[in-house]
Scaffold this motif. Structure first.
Motif, PDB file in Angstrom:
ATOM      1  N   ALA A 270      62.777  77.568  89.245  1.00 25.82           N
ATOM      2  CA  ALA A 270      64.209  77.885  89.228  1.00 25.82           C
ATOM      3  C   ALA A 270      64.945  77.159  90.351  1.00 25.82           C
ATOM      4  O   ALA A 270      66.058  76.651  90.157  1.00 25.82           O
ATOM      5  CB  ALA A 270      64.402  79.390  89.358  1.00 25.82           C
ATOM      6  N   LEU A 271      64.318  77.080  91.530  1.00 26.80           N
ATOM      7  CA  LEU A 271      64.980  76.456  92.675  1.00 26.80           C
ATOM      8  C   LEU A 271      65.149  74.950  92.526  1.00 26.80           C
ATOM      9  O   LEU A 271      65.992  74.358  93.208  1.00 26.80           O
ATOM     10  CB  LEU A 271      64.180  76.763  93.953  1.00 26.80           C
ATOM     11  CG  LEU A 271      64.254  78.203  94.447  1.00 26.80           C
ATOM     12  CD1 LEU A 271      63.279  78.428  95.579  1.00 26.80           C
ATOM     13  CD2 LEU A 271      65.679  78.533  94.884  1.00 26.80           C
TER      14      LEU A 271
ATOM     15  N   MET B 122      65.237  75.490  84.771  1.00 25.87           N
ATOM     16  CA  MET B 122      65.412  76.862  84.305  1.00 25.87           C
ATOM     17  C   MET B 122      64.654  77.148  83.011  1.00 25.87           C
ATOM     18  O   MET B 122      64.228  78.281  82.777  1.00 25.87           O
ATOM     19  CB  MET B 122      66.903  77.140  84.080  1.00 25.87           C
ATOM     20  CG  MET B 122      67.767  76.901  85.306  1.00 25.87           C
ATOM     21  SD  MET B 122      67.230  77.902  86.708  1.00 25.87           S
ATOM     22  CE  MET B 122      68.451  77.484  87.929  1.00 25.87           C
TER      23      MET B 122
ATOM     24  N   LEU C  18      69.688  82.520  93.119  1.00 29.85           N
ATOM     25  CA  LEU C  18      70.555  81.788  92.180  1.00 29.85           C
ATOM     26  C   LEU C  18      72.014  81.795  92.624  1.00 29.85           C
ATOM     27  O   LEU C  18      72.792  80.942  92.182  1.00 29.85           O
ATOM     28  CB  LEU C  18      70.439  82.407  90.784  1.00 29.85           C
ATOM     29  CG  LEU C  18      69.060  82.290  90.103  1.00 29.85           C
ATOM     30  CD1 LEU C  18      69.107  82.905  88.718  1.00 29.85           C
ATOM     31  CD2 LEU C  18      68.603  80.837  90.023  1.00 29.85           C
TER      32      LEU C  18
ATOM     33  N   SER D  94      67.969  72.362  96.798  1.00 30.90           N
ATOM     34  CA  SER D  94      67.968  73.630  96.059  1.00 30.90           C
ATOM     35  C   SER D  94      69.161  74.495  96.456  1.00 30.90           C
ATOM     36  O   SER D  94      69.820  75.107  95.594  1.00 30.90           O
ATOM     37  CB  SER D  94      66.659  74.382  96.324  1.00 30.90           C
ATOM     38  OG  SER D  94      65.562  73.661  95.829  1.00 30.90           O
TER      39      SER D  94
ATOM     40  N   PHE E 111      72.100  78.525  82.352  1.00 21.02           N
ATOM     41  CA  PHE E 111      72.463  77.697  83.512  1.00 21.02           C
ATOM     42  C   PHE E 111      72.982  76.338  83.041  1.00 21.02           C
ATOM     43  O   PHE E 111      72.313  75.636  82.283  1.00 21.02           O
ATOM     44  CB  PHE E 111      71.245  77.509  84.426  1.00 21.02           C
ATOM     45  CG  PHE E 111      71.532  76.647  85.629  1.00 21.02           C
ATOM     46  CD1 PHE E 111      72.225  77.173  86.712  1.00 21.02           C
ATOM     47  CD2 PHE E 111      71.130  75.318  85.676  1.00 21.02           C
ATOM     48  CE1 PHE E 111      72.485  76.388  87.828  1.00 21.02           C
ATOM     49  CE2 PHE E 111      71.390  74.533  86.784  1.00 21.02           C
ATOM     50  CZ  PHE E 111      72.072  75.064  87.870  1.00 21.02           C
TER      51      PHE E 111
ATOM     52  N   PHE F 229      72.943  75.756  94.003  1.00 25.99           N
ATOM     53  CA  PHE F 229      73.493  77.080  93.716  1.00 25.99           C
ATOM     54  C   PHE F 229      74.717  77.413  94.564  1.00 25.99           C
ATOM     55  O   PHE F 229      75.244  78.515  94.473  1.00 25.99           O
ATOM     56  CB  PHE F 229      72.424  78.154  93.910  1.00 25.99           C
ATOM     57  CG  PHE F 229      71.206  77.935  93.052  1.00 25.99           C
ATOM     58  CD1 PHE F 229      71.303  77.958  91.674  1.00 25.99           C
ATOM     59  CD2 PHE F 229      69.977  77.654  93.631  1.00 25.99           C
ATOM     60  CE1 PHE F 229      70.184  77.745  90.881  1.00 25.99           C
ATOM     61  CE2 PHE F 229      68.853  77.441  92.841  1.00 25.99           C
ATOM     62  CZ  PHE F 229      68.954  77.468  91.468  1.00 25.99           C
TER      63      PHE F 229
ATOM     64  N   LEU G 245      69.027  82.473  83.169  1.00 25.67           N
ATOM     65  CA  LEU G 245      68.308  81.202  83.363  1.00 25.67           C
ATOM     66  C   LEU G 245      68.586  80.232  82.218  1.00 25.67           C
ATOM     67  O   LEU G 245      68.789  79.028  82.430  1.00 25.67           O
ATOM     68  CB  LEU G 245      66.805  81.467  83.488  1.00 25.67           C
ATOM     69  CG  LEU G 245      66.330  82.192  84.752  1.00 25.67           C
ATOM     70  CD1 LEU G 245      64.834  82.481  84.669  1.00 25.67           C
ATOM     71  CD2 LEU G 245      66.635  81.375  86.012  1.00 25.67           C
TER      72      LEU G 245
ATOM     73  N   VAL H 221      75.954  85.780  87.554  1.00 27.47           N
ATOM     74  CA  VAL H 221      74.791  86.122  88.383  1.00 27.47           C
ATOM     75  C   VAL H 221      75.192  87.148  89.432  1.00 27.47           C
ATOM     76  O   VAL H 221      74.450  88.120  89.693  1.00 27.47           O
ATOM     77  CB  VAL H 221      74.210  84.856  89.042  1.00 27.47           C
ATOM     78  CG1 VAL H 221      73.037  85.224  89.950  1.00 27.47           C
ATOM     79  CG2 VAL H 221      73.750  83.861  87.993  1.00 27.47           C
TER      80      VAL H 221
ATOM     81  N   TRP I 225      79.906  76.062  85.645  1.00 30.38           N
ATOM     82  CA  TRP I 225      79.005  76.565  86.699  1.00 30.38           C
ATOM     83  C   TRP I 225      79.623  77.761  87.407  1.00 30.38           C
ATOM     84  O   TRP I 225      78.924  78.720  87.762  1.00 30.38           O
ATOM     85  CB  TRP I 225      78.727  75.432  87.701  1.00 30.38           C
ATOM     86  CG  TRP I 225      77.846  75.865  88.840  1.00 30.38           C
ATOM     87  CD1 TRP I 225      76.498  75.891  88.868  1.00 30.38           C
ATOM     88  CD2 TRP I 225      78.289  76.386  90.102  1.00 30.38           C
ATOM     89  NE1 TRP I 225      76.043  76.382  90.065  1.00 30.38           N
ATOM     90  CE2 TRP I 225      77.123  76.699  90.849  1.00 30.38           C
ATOM     91  CE3 TRP I 225      79.542  76.621  90.668  1.00 30.38           C
ATOM     92  CZ2 TRP I 225      77.190  77.219  92.137  1.00 30.38           C
ATOM     93  CZ3 TRP I 225      79.601  77.143  91.963  1.00 30.38           C
ATOM     94  CH2 TRP I 225      78.435  77.449  92.683  1.00 30.38           C
TER      95      TRP I 225
ATOM     96  N   LEU J 297      67.574  86.502  91.607  1.00 29.94           N
ATOM     97  CA  LEU J 297      69.016  86.474  91.380  1.00 29.94           C
ATOM     98  C   LEU J 297      69.775  86.110  92.653  1.00 29.94           C
ATOM     99  O   LEU J 297      70.772  85.369  92.614  1.00 29.94           O
ATOM    100  CB  LEU J 297      69.480  87.846  90.863  1.00 29.94           C
ATOM    101  CG  LEU J 297      69.057  88.220  89.433  1.00 29.94           C
ATOM    102  CD1 LEU J 297      69.462  89.655  89.125  1.00 29.94           C
ATOM    103  CD2 LEU J 297      69.671  87.255  88.419  1.00 29.94           C
TER     104      LEU J 297
ATOM    105  N   HIS K 104      77.973  81.376  87.772  1.00 30.70           N
ATOM    106  CA  HIS K 104      77.738  81.916  89.110  1.00 30.70           C
ATOM    107  C   HIS K 104      78.292  83.337  89.218  1.00 30.70           C
ATOM    108  O   HIS K 104      77.652  84.235  89.812  1.00 30.70           O
ATOM    109  CB  HIS K 104      78.399  80.998  90.150  1.00 30.70           C
ATOM    110  CG  HIS K 104      77.960  81.260  91.556  1.00 30.70           C
ATOM    111  ND1 HIS K 104      78.631  82.137  92.388  1.00 30.70           N
ATOM    112  CD2 HIS K 104      76.910  80.779  92.275  1.00 30.70           C
ATOM    113  CE1 HIS K 104      78.023  82.167  93.570  1.00 30.70           C
ATOM    114  NE2 HIS K 104      76.974  81.351  93.535  1.00 30.70           N
TER     115      HIS K 104
END
Length: 659
Positions: free
Chosen positions: A166-167, A171, A252, A275, A200, A279, A197, A225, A218, A249, A222
């Motif tokens: 994920a990082l 995803m 993210l 990473s 994304f 986010f 996920l 999340v 995005w 979460l 965001h």
């Protein structure tokens, strides 16, 4: 004065240790890596000559070729390390070499993104994500092991692997790994996280929508999340799975404290930086310096690393778009004898965009690094000196400058075999270094003369190629002396003499050797009339016969004028091989030999005394006796030849007058 003395010492050193010994030269892999990168270097030079400067597409192509060379040899070394597992003494050099190549590949890829394959506005992070995915794959391998296990969710790294994917923006794989959990179909929190996920928004350089449209998508994601965190932070139980999902979460949404808690998933601060930016600022609209400082401090506060290394400084300079500092740091941090900085600066120099970097005197900087790298190759001359020539021929704008560098380098290349010498001579002819070529041939000739059993034929061959008259005369004298000692036909190297050709004019002594060889060949074939003509008209009348060999030449005349078997085992010749003029020349030559013999010996009655050597040897009675015995033998031989020759000449002339 001391500084001058140090510089002299450096120039005079001829060992292979006069330059730093890089780990890239440590084992058998080095030749393949350096040779392949040399091929790419020549490819760049050819392209730059055809289309000056390199186009953007050709520049990217060349950069990826370099990166491919680094990566392929890194993988080969890793395979060797795997095969030699447990042999620590054998692994040391391989480990150092693999680390250097890995860092070089990381740095080159980043410089390619920032300086060569420059992305459009807002898509830089997509390229940086690909950079991270390509070079940091430890948890990918763990994921492969986990998937094949019977119960993946019980794997000790199950949640670390999900967060790792994920990082780095992968995803899809993170969602698939979540589905392996037994509660993924029944627990609402699992279903919410999986849905987030999958939703994304992915950004890459080929996106058709504009950057602000992506940024809006995005932003909506965001906010979703953040809403999920608010909904589940109070309702989440103390189950480990729920705690890990809540942590995911928070990652993210770019919670910095959460990033500190998973610091072990990052191998470096720049991996964490990419990473974190994914986010918090995926289009990198804010100041990159602030982002770098924040993530670097976060990484070093939570890790065991002591601080920034030289390699970290190189990455930092690259991200700050400070190309001069990139050149400086890359020349310091890699144990590669300037391989990285040489090829990178050369690529920038030959590109269409180097004017954008505004580097003063980039041509001088580039030439300096190329010369340094070529010198490093010459320091390991047994393997790489030919390759270093291919670098030096592209140095400087004037041909005279290139010639100077190449000649200065070739002069310190040694050779241990004729194959190495032939390569050196071919290079000398290529660049028209005539004096160096003659010097190398002279060295080889003297090499064959050394030792207790010198090979005179080979020495003569190389002396002729060196066109050294004095050395040729010396070797011919050695051949003739060896022939006198053994008195065998095969002591004269027939192949060498036959192939002398037009080089015979280099020395009168060489002419005599060839004529004498021809004379013996004619006698063996029974062509005595031609042999007699060569012997008397070409050899005896010339002044090229060595004094020590003149007696032997006169002795060879006896079979041509006396009706008996030759002392050198020739068949009986026919009568009247010599005419009266030739007989007169023969007698005159005999008188010269007798005159030199009389000057060497003095007679007092019947006792032979040594006038030349007695003062020199003093009381060395044994040496005097040996010298006296040798001189007495020589005196008897001269008397025998004189008696036989005068009698044979008289009979021969008498027969001639009668006929």
């Amino acid at each position: 004065m001391s500084r001058m003395e140090k510089s002299k010492t450096l120039i005079q050193v001829s060992s292979e240790d006069w330059l730093p010994n890089s780990c890239l030269f440590a084992n058998c892999h080095s030749r393949g890596f350096i040779s392949e990168s040399g091929v790419v270097f020549n490819f760049v030079q050819r392209l730059s000559k055809c289309q000056e400067p390199l186009s953007h597409s050709e520049m990217i192509k060349a950069s990826r070729k370099y990166r491919s060379v680094i990566h392929s040899w890194y993988l080969k070394i890793v395979d060797d390390l795997t095969a030699q597992d447990g042999q620590m003494t054998a692994n040391d050099d391989l480990i150092r070499q693999s680390n250097v190549l890995h860092q070089m590949e990381i740095a080159w890829h980043l410089c390619e993104i920032l300086y060569i394959n420059v992305s459009s506005t807002g898509t830089l992070l997509a390229q940086l994500l690909n950079w991270i995915k390509w070079h940091f794959t430890y948890y990918v391998k763990l994921a492969d092991e986990m998937i094949v296990s019977s119960l993946p969710q019980m794997h000790e790294n199950y949640w670390d692997i999900i967060m790792f994917f994920a990082l780095r923006g992968d995803m899809e794989n993170a969602a698939l790994l979540l589905e392996l959990h037994s509660e993924s179909k029944s627990d609402p929190i699992f279903m919410v996280v999986q849905d987030l996920l999958k939703k994304f928004p992915i950004i890459n350089s080929s996106n058709s929508f504009v950057i602000h449209e992506y940024y809006l998508r995005w932003g909506f994601w965001h906010e979703s999340v953040e809403q999920a965190i608010e909904n589940h932070s109070t309702n989440t139980s103390q189950k480990r799975s729920h705690q890990q999902l809540l942590l995911l979460l928070k990652l993210l949404v770019g919670d910095l404290e959460s990033f500190k808690s998973v610091n072990h998933l990052f191998h470096s601060w720049y991996q964490l930086m990419v990473s974190y930016a994914l986010f918090t600022d995926p289009c990198l609209k804010s100041d990159v310096d602030i982002l770098i400082e924040k993530t670097m401090n976060t990484y070093y506060e939570s890790s065991n690393d002591s601080g920034k290394s030289l390699f970290d400084k190189l990455i930092l300079s690259s991200l700050n778009y400070d190309l001069i500092d990139v050149i400086k740091q890359s020349s310091l941090c890699f144990d590669d004898n300037w391989w990285f900085v040489t090829h990178f600066v050369d690529l920038i120099y030959n590109s269409a965009r180097y004017a954008d970097y505004q580097i003063t005197d980039i041509s001088l900087i580039r030439d300096s690094f190329v010369v340094n790298y070529a010198n490093a190759l010459f320091a390991h001359r047994r393997r790489f000196w030919q390759l270093s020539i291919e670098y030096l021929i592209h140095v400087g704008e004037q041909a005279a400058d290139r010639q100077h560098f190449i000649l200065a380098s070739l002069e310190r290349v040694s050779f241990d075999s004729e194959s190495e010498l032939q390569r050196l001579l071919t290079t000398c002819r290529r660049f028209e270094f005539g004096l160096l070529e003659l010097s190398l041939c002279r060295q080889q000739a003297r090499k064959w003369l050394r030792g207790s059993h010198p090979k005179l034929g080979s020495a003569l061959f190389w002396a002729i190629r060196a066109k050294d008259k004095l050395l040729i005369n010396h070797i011919v004298d050695q051949i003739l002396r060896q022939y006198l000692e053994s008195n065998q036909d095969n002591d004269v190297d027939a192949d060498t003499i036959t192939n002398i050709g037009g080089s015979i004019v280099l020395s009168e002594r060489l002419i005599f050797l060839c004529k004498y060889h021809e004379f013996r060949q004619l006698c063996q074939r029974g062509q005595y009339e031609l042999a007699a003509k060569i012997l008397v008209d070409d050899m005896i009348t010339s002044n090229a016969i060595p004094d020590f060999f003149q007696t032997k030449v006169i002795e060879d005349c006896l079979p041509l004028i006396q009706p008996q078997k030759s002392p050198i085992s020739m068949s009986m010749p026919g009568p009247l091989q010599l005419n009266s003029k030739q007989i007169s020349k023969l007698i005159s030559s005999l008188e010269q030999v007798l005159y030199r013999a009389r000057s060497h010996f003095s007679h007092d009655g019947d006792q032979l005394t040594m006038t030349m050597w007695s003062d020199h040897f003093g009381n060395h009675d044994q040496q005097q006796r040996q010298d006296k015995e040798g001189d007495e033998s020589y005196r008897r031989r001269i008397q025998r030849i004189e008696n036989q020759l005068r009698v044979a000449a008289a009979c021969h002339l008498a027969n001639h007058f009668v006929l």
